[in-house]
Design an enzyme around this catalytic site. Structure first.
Site, PDB file in Angstrom:
ATOM      1  N   ASP B 364       9.906  81.338  35.641  1.00  0.00           N
ATOM      2  CA  ASP B 364       9.530  81.364  34.235  1.00  0.00           C
ATOM      3  C   ASP B 364       8.065  81.752  34.075  1.00  0.00           C
ATOM      4  O   ASP B 364       7.190  81.140  34.703  1.00  0.00           O
ATOM      5  CB  ASP B 364       9.770  79.951  33.671  1.00  0.00           C
ATOM      6  CG  ASP B 364       9.665  79.882  32.168  1.00  0.00           C
ATOM      7  OD1 ASP B 364      10.565  80.435  31.503  1.00  0.00           O
ATOM      8  OD2 ASP B 364       8.695  79.281  31.669  1.00  0.00           O
ATOM      9  N   GLU B 393      10.223  86.489  35.545  1.00  0.00           N
ATOM     10  CA  GLU B 393      10.449  86.579  34.093  1.00  0.00           C
ATOM     11  C   GLU B 393       9.112  86.801  33.408  1.00  0.00           C
ATOM     12  O   GLU B 393       8.553  85.917  32.784  1.00  0.00           O
ATOM     13  CB  GLU B 393      11.130  85.306  33.563  1.00  0.00           C
ATOM     14  CG  GLU B 393      11.584  85.421  32.111  1.00  0.00           C
ATOM     15  CD  GLU B 393      10.778  84.550  31.148  1.00  0.00           C
ATOM     16  OE1 GLU B 393       9.772  83.985  31.588  1.00  0.00           O
ATOM     17  OE2 GLU B 393      11.165  84.475  29.977  1.00  0.00           O
TER      18      GLU B 393
END
Lengths: 635, 635
Positions: B364, B393
């Site tokens: 993330d 990401e």
């Protein structure tokens, strides 16, 4: 904080990028930072001998790329580095302003900003401390505030202790002649005004007004050393020479001396020094030839046999291109057992001619000598004489030519003579001006050389000579010609399909009527004076081709500031050609429907023009091209 | 001897180039040598833990470029180097043959060759010495001679003492899943078959047959850790949560534990291990989320306050995007005073889940953490577990995404969801497949994510969902979707112009009818089975776009050996579109007028085709595209 894709660099800093003293140079880098912090960066350039670098702030270009523009003024080996850091003070100010404008309480933010400024204050020189103190004072009041902004601007130029520093990248700064000049090659022994005797260096002095009138910046002389007698070549490269044949100047060395001597038939070292001085008085530099090979009678063959390679039977190895043997030439063994002494002797040769006043050298076949030798030799020369120019005569595979440019050659001969069609010309000049090698490879385009009488000149008309001249002079900041064969339009080759001149000056003395009617010399002089007056033609980075609906016509522009030159050349030497062109006016910084005047520097004709489209008609019976300056209303 | 322009390399060897275990890899270099000597070269590849490198001879490609093809079989950190040398024995043999054929006396040449071979003999291993001895014997007889040629071939593989060796370039070898796979994202808490309770990891196990039928290779679960209660977000990201609201899984940490714990509402560590095993039994890898941030109730906040940044008043700094503050999230201070302990703890987290069987991680927002941290963390993980995959990401600026790929991320999310027009799609997929980053940046293209419901899906028809699926699956070896929102064609956003889903699963439990009539699941499963059967679709380097005379239709091919796939997609979700395409058959290794059959992998239809031109008509009412395999007569 990562610093990536720095330009100008060559092979990650292994070799210097090149630029010109006095030219603005853009240094760019990707500055890639995690998170959302603002980035600040500077460029530091260190000049040769300088105690400390000069610093320039970088400006963001967007997309994580930044640029600083610097203008080195000295020639020689510089270096530069990029220093970048996540700028906590600029980031704090941006964020605090955002909170302030949203109406949030920024008390804590101001305390944190004050702490950041205090930390910066500790690292500053005395005169900058007052800026911080004023900002700390102003932090009590409303934001934005000019005192605070002054401190933020100071932070943008003050690397933090955790700043990222790039490697030091080498940068070679050359004199303008390294990129812009007209070269003229002439055999001194063909310079005699008297058909009954060969020319001398003194005759070359007498020819200087002619050379100057041609507009030459460099007068390049083939080797001026004593010529070997053993296996001397006769006229037209014949294996048998008579007693009166002078031999090839590239068969260097005889009883009279080797690479340090002047051929007594040409004159003395003093004559050369006088020629160099007289030429410089005319604004012309004398270029000598460096040909690292020996005739069998070169004094070094007896004095230093270990400087040559030997065969299994103890004899010295000739030059060869199997199955051909060149019995008049011994190559030096630059990687042999006495390598260090030989290298030192060759450096001594270059310094000898530099001491005689020569600043420009054309280097014969550098691609047959080791790259590390050239890297060493050129660096040694430049360490003492930083403005010396080396032109590489390497007509070989492209990557070898590029490697020579990387290891130190200032300029290189090119494939221009073999680029004939419109698409070949556009592709090649685009490669020279904008290709990946343009940071270090500077092309010098020649219309002809003693070794190359191109097929198009052999088969061509007067218009062919003019077209090739306009292409060279109009597209390339450096170009050259071998005269007077070029301006007298000599076109006889030794055999069909050969590029060798018939009765080549390489092997015999020629006498020329330099002032023959029909000579192109007046045209060349006129062209070169126009070239000199237009800065657009002095560099290559602005070269741009434009569309024209005729495959025989090339259309291009070059630009420098407000100086814009628009060229057209027809490649058809026999028929009139015409076409409509469409100029990319936006790329030239002009308006789409702008009205302007084009003034032909060749014929003095003027034409009104409006917008991108224009019609040209080129007649090989007069001049097969235009070289227009673009005159805008406003200027 | 210079070695230049080595590929594959990244930033001159600063970062590893990437390849796939079992794939053939071309290693190329410019080998630039002065003079006219022949060059020989080898590539040495060192596998992780190997005592000695494996050697492959390089073959010349012309223009001073050479290539060796190697096929690494192990995953992990490899290195390779190029060794090149002026090969005096090969040069001698070429030259001696030329002299011999011209009828010259080669006695001396043979003596010199014998000396060269003797010198080589001294450096050889025992078994090769006989080859030299046979050649020395044969040198007395006529040339060419096969014994001599065998010795010359041996010299071509035997670097001389003065050979040039390149730096060791790092090479990262990944498993095939690093470049090819179908990813499916699902919230475990939405997996319940019972509308009266949230889903659990056990429910995910029960969903595996569904996931397998979809053809997924990776099932990615958002964070499965305990969720913070302080400042917990309510449905649709509201600031007030009720007692029953489950909160965002990315607000990690509560009394029940932090990054090492499983949310008790989802199950236990054993449940996860069981899920990983069951999934692998179905050929599916479970991917977990690595989100390096903490909710205010994360145990580390009390245990290790020094792992977080503090404000001037001593409180912990929230995440923010000024003027917005995120009070439910504390970022880790990865450059803070206790940096080493924090980094070690995070490595421990990754190893904890690897020990539970997980080999794939979706990371993330890696771009808000320092690059050196990632370089260290991923290298540490790979040192023990070389086949672990990290998907970045980072929806941020292109150079930051590329830097993350350089420092170690196996794959990256892309801009695919925002590339909508034909030219945008062609440019972007060409960049991913062939751009300068393709040696290290592997794109994973997603149709949607929990954060991105693209405008075209909100406004689109069933055909829009199918078209985006065909583009992703047909052009990119790795692609993903967030389900079941994708296959159930959910298209309601929280507000006009927003890409946030209405009633997003990020903030609330949803219950879905996975088997709803009209679901795209059967189509997706069929498509992915076809994909799996066609090696052409498993890599990206062969991607090529072809002309079609309709701006709403994209036409492309991918190829692997004899497997050729030809795709068409219409970007018009409402009207029938048709067009004539012109395939570049030569680029596909086919004949200009070849007759062939195209077999639609989606509908099983077959069409005869001849030559480059072909007509297609695409109906959004059925399937807005084709995915043809090309069936040649000969195959």
């Amino acid at each position: 904080m990562a610093i990536e894709s720095v330009v100008p660099t060559v092979d990650g800093g292994r070799f210097p990028a090149k630029c010109i003293a006095g030219d603005a140079l853009a240094i760019e880098a990707d500055l890639v930072c995690d998170g959302h912090d603002l980035v600040s960066a500077i460029v530091q350039v260190t000049a040769p001998g300088a105690k400390s670098p000069t610093t320039t702030e970088m400006e963001s270009l967007g997309n994580d790329r930044s640029r600083a523009v610097v203008t080195p003024t000295l020639t020689g080996a510089h270096s530069f580095r990029v220093i970048a850091w996540a700028d906590r003070i600029s980031t704090w100010y941006r964020d605090t302003l955002a909170f302030e404008r949203s109406g949030a309480d920024t008390t804590l933010d101001r305390r944190e900003g004050a702490a950041l400024l205090q930390r910066l204050r500790g690292a500053l020189r005395k005169r900058d401390i007052a800026v911080i103190d004023a900002a700390l004072q102003a932090l009590g009041g409303p934001l934005p505030n000019p005192e605070v902004e002054r401190a933020v601007a100071l932070a943008r130029r003050s690397p933090t202790p955790d700043a990222t520093t790039s490697p030091d990248y080498p940068l070679r700064v050359d004199p303008p002649l390294a990129v812009c000049g007209v070269w003229y090659e002439m055999f001194p022994r063909s310079a005699s005004p008297d058909p009954d005797r060969p020319g001398t260096l003194a005759d070359v002095v007498a020819r200087l007004p002619y050379v100057t009138a041609l507009g030459a910046d460099v007068l390049y002389l083939p080797p001026i050393h004593p010529i070997g007698r053993s296996h001397r070549k006769g006229p037209n490269n014949s294996l048998e020479a008579s007693a009166s044949d002078p031999g090839s100047p590239w068969a260097i060395g005889a009883a009279e001396g080797g690479h340090l001597a002047v051929d007594p038939d040409l004159g003395t070292l003093d004559d050369l020094a006088h020629l160099v001085t007289a030429a410089r008085h005319h604004g012309v530099e004398i270029a000598l030839d460096l040909a690292w090979q020996a005739a069998p009678d070169h004094p070094w063959v007896a004095e230093h046999p270990e400087w040559f390679a030997h065969r299994a039977d103890g004899t010295i190895r000739h030059a060869s291109n199997p199955p051909k043997l060149y019995q008049d030439i011994y190559p030096f063994d630059l990687e042999g057992p006495d390598r260090d002494a030989l290298w030192a002797a060759l450096l001594e040769v270059v310094r000898h001619w530099i001491d005689a006043g020569v600043r420009v050298f054309r280097v014969d076949n550098p691609h047959t000598k080791p790259f590390p030798f050239w890297e060493w030799l050129i660096a040694q020369v430049h360490e003492r004489d930083s403005d010396v120019i080396f032109l590489s005569e390497a007509f070989t595979r492209p990557k070898v030519m590029h490697r020579l440019a990387k290891v130190g050659f200032t300029q290189s001969y090119t494939y221009f003579t073999w680029r004939e069609t419109k698409s070949e010309i556009i592709d090649y000049f685009n490669e020279l001006a904008h290709g990946p090698g343009s940071a270090y490879f500077r092309g010098n385009v020649w219309t002809n050389t003693p070794d190359i009488l191109p097929g198009h000149l052999q088969r061509g008309s007067r218009a062919t000579f003019l077209a090739r001249l306009l292409l060279a002079a109009g597209m390339s900041a450096s170009y050259g010609m071998f005269g007077p064969s070029f301006e007298l339009m000599v076109r006889d080759s030794i055999a069909p399909g050969s590029e060798e001149y018939l009765d080549s000056e390489k092997y015999q003395v020629r006498h020329w009527d330099f002032d023959a009617p029909g000579s192109l010399a007046p045209f060349i002089g006129h062209l070169n004076r126009a070239r000199r007056a237009h800065p657009a033609l002095h560099r290559n980075d602005s070269l741009r081709f434009h569309h024209i609906d005729n495959d025989q016509i090339v259309c291009w522009t070059k630009q420098c500031g407000d100086d814009r030159v628009l060229g057209f050349v027809s490649l058809d030497s026999w028929q009139v050609q015409s076409g409509w062109c469409g100029l990319d006016l936006a790329a030239l910084g002009m308006e789409p429907d702008e009205a302007f005047v084009v003034h032909d520097l060749l014929t003095d004709a003027r034409y009104s023009w409006q917008g991108a489209r224009g019609f040209v008609q080129l007649d090989p019976g007069t001049v097969p091209g235009h070289l227009f300056e673009i005159l805008r209303e406003a200027t």
